[in-house]
Design a protein around this motif. Structure first.
Motif, PDB file in Angstrom:
ATOM      1  N   SER A 108       0.831  -1.136  -0.160  1.00  0.00           N
ATOM      2  CA  SER A 108       0.063   0.041   0.107  1.00  0.00           C
ATOM      3  C   SER A 108       0.982   1.208  -0.011  1.00  0.00           C
ATOM      4  CB  SER A 108      -1.035   0.047   1.246  1.00  0.00           C
ATOM      5  OG  SER A 108      -0.394  -0.038   2.331  1.00  0.00           O
ATOM      6  N   TYR A 109       2.096   1.177   0.852  1.00  0.00           N
ATOM      7  CA  TYR A 109       2.905   2.446   0.572  1.00  0.00           C
ATOM      8  C   TYR A 109       3.457   2.655  -0.712  1.00  0.00           C
ATOM      9  CZ  TYR A 109       6.340   5.901   1.707  1.00  0.00           C
ATOM     10  OH  TYR A 109       7.510   6.606   1.801  1.00  0.00           O
ATOM     11  N   GLU A 112       0.887   3.982  -2.918  1.00  0.00           N
ATOM     12  CA  GLU A 112       0.791   5.385  -2.860  1.00  0.00           C
ATOM     13  C   GLU A 112       1.778   6.006  -3.312  1.00  0.00           C
ATOM     14  OE1 GLU A 112      -0.868   8.927  -2.369  1.00  0.00           O
ATOM     15  OE2 GLU A 112      -2.095   6.985  -2.307  1.00  0.00           O
ATOM     16  N   ALA A 115       1.550   6.425  -6.998  1.00  0.00           N
ATOM     17  CA  ALA A 115       0.340   7.097  -7.537  1.00  0.00           C
ATOM     18  C   ALA A 115       0.802   8.732  -7.272  1.00  0.00           C
ATOM     19  CB  ALA A 115      -0.969   6.896  -6.320  1.00  0.00           C
ATOM     20  N   GLN A 116       1.643   8.805  -6.398  1.00  0.00           N
ATOM     21  CA  GLN A 116       2.211  10.242  -5.939  1.00  0.00           C
ATOM     22  C   GLN A 116       3.187  10.677  -7.316  1.00  0.00           C
ATOM     23  OE1 GLN A 116       3.978  10.380  -2.088  1.00  0.00           O
ATOM     24  NE2 GLN A 116       2.111  10.790  -1.095  1.00  0.00           N
ATOM     25  N   ASP A 119       1.040  11.561 -10.237  1.00  0.00           N
ATOM     26  CA  ASP A 119       0.561  12.949  -9.902  1.00  0.00           C
ATOM     27  C   ASP A 119       1.833  14.059 -10.303  1.00  0.00           C
ATOM     28  OD1 ASP A 119      -1.840  12.177  -9.144  1.00  0.00           O
ATOM     29  OD2 ASP A 119      -1.253  12.129  -6.946  1.00  0.00           O
ATOM     30  N   ALA A 141      -2.943   7.273 -11.678  1.00  0.00           N
ATOM     31  CA  ALA A 141      -2.853   7.590 -10.128  1.00  0.00           C
ATOM     32  C   ALA A 141      -3.994   7.110  -9.764  1.00  0.00           C
ATOM     33  CB  ALA A 141      -2.491   9.037  -9.818  1.00  0.00           C
ATOM     34  N   GLU A 142      -5.070   7.457 -10.123  1.00  0.00           N
ATOM     35  CA  GLU A 142      -6.384   7.047  -9.724  1.00  0.00           C
ATOM     36  C   GLU A 142      -6.539   5.596  -9.575  1.00  0.00           C
ATOM     37  OE1 GLU A 142      -9.579   8.719 -11.937  1.00  0.00           O
ATOM     38  OE2 GLU A 142      -8.940  10.796 -11.235  1.00  0.00           O
ATOM     39  N   LYS A 144      -4.258   3.428  -9.639  1.00  0.00           N
ATOM     40  CA  LYS A 144      -3.164   2.945  -8.350  1.00  0.00           C
ATOM     41  C   LYS A 144      -3.849   2.780  -7.102  1.00  0.00           C
ATOM     42  CE  LYS A 144       0.798   1.457 -10.307  1.00  0.00           C
ATOM     43  NZ  LYS A 144       1.456   0.386  -9.888  1.00  0.00           N
ATOM     44  N   ARG A 145      -4.480   4.090  -6.913  1.00  0.00           N
ATOM     45  CA  ARG A 145      -5.318   4.199  -5.684  1.00  0.00           C
ATOM     46  C   ARG A 145      -6.355   3.234  -5.474  1.00  0.00           C
ATOM     47  NH1 ARG A 145      -3.673   9.836  -6.602  1.00  0.00           N
ATOM     48  NH2 ARG A 145      -1.974  10.105  -4.982  1.00  0.00           N
ATOM     49  N   SER A 148      -5.331  -0.335  -4.679  1.00  0.00           N
ATOM     50  CA  SER A 148      -4.872  -0.623  -3.478  1.00  0.00           C
ATOM     51  C   SER A 148      -5.951  -0.615  -2.337  1.00  0.00           C
ATOM     52  CB  SER A 148      -4.036   0.645  -2.913  1.00  0.00           C
ATOM     53  OG  SER A 148      -4.763   1.732  -2.619  1.00  0.00           O
ATOM     54  N   LYS A 149      -6.887  -0.196  -2.779  1.00  0.00           N
ATOM     55  CA  LYS A 149      -8.297  -0.589  -1.782  1.00  0.00           C
ATOM     56  C   LYS A 149      -9.002  -1.803  -2.249  1.00  0.00           C
ATOM     57  CE  LYS A 149      -9.097   4.647  -1.328  1.00  0.00           C
ATOM     58  NZ  LYS A 149      -9.800   5.568  -1.635  1.00  0.00           N
TER      59      LYS A 149
END
Length: 168
Positions: A108-109, A112, A115-116, A119, A141-142, A144-145, A148-149
């Motif tokens: 998850s890290y 993120e 994703a950053q 961005d 990026a979206e 990837k987020r 992760s969920k």
């Protein structure tokens, strides 16, 4: 003097033409070699009982052969979309994301972080005036987020398709 220049120019043009033909032939050979590899992967997938991947690999092989016929001037949109639909496994029982469900918390890290990174690339693309790439990076990026969920089972086909658009 004029004759020497003319002869030199003709010699350079003929070398350039033969080099261009060789490069085109090399490109065609590469496409055909890749098509054979996809044929082999299709056979392996069929043996493993993964008929979906087998069909995709056959289509990818056909696309490579078609690209060889036209010298590489080919629309690769469907090719990249199909690559995103592959299960990426020999057994074909699980999708790529499902294989790694246990690692989701650890990743998850890093997800993120990716994703950053996207961005940041979107911001750089906007600054350089490339709105198309900026939109693609924002969507990646979206994705990837969202992934992760998802708990490890996510359809990555749109992500791979976007990657293909960036490679063009």
């Amino acid at each position: 003097m004029k004759n020497t220049i003319l002869i030199s120019a003709i010699a350079l043009l003929s070398v350039g033409a033969s080099h261009a033909e060789k490069s085109n032939a090399d490109i065609q050979n590469d496409f055909l070699k890749t098509a054979k590899k996809y044929d082999q992967k299709a056979e392996l997938a069929a043996i493993a009982g993964n008929n979906n991947d087998a069909a995709i690999y056959k289509k990818l092989a056909d696309m490579k052969r078609d690209a060889a016929k036209v010298g590489g001037n080919y629309d690769w949109t469907e090719y990249h979309k199909l690559q995103g639909q592959l299960n990426h496994g020999n057994d074909g029982a699980k999708k790529h994301g499902e294989k790694h469900a246990k690692k989701v918390k650890k990743q998850s890290y890093s997800v993120e972080g990716a994703a950053q990174k996207y961005d940041q690339l979107a911001a750089q693309s906007i600054a350089s005036g490339n709105a198309e790439h900026a939109a693609i990076y924002k969507r990646m990026a979206e994705i990837k987020r969202e992934a992760s969920k998802s708990g490890g089972s996510y359809d990555w086909s749109e992500y791979h398709e976007l990657e293909g658009k960036l490679k063009k």
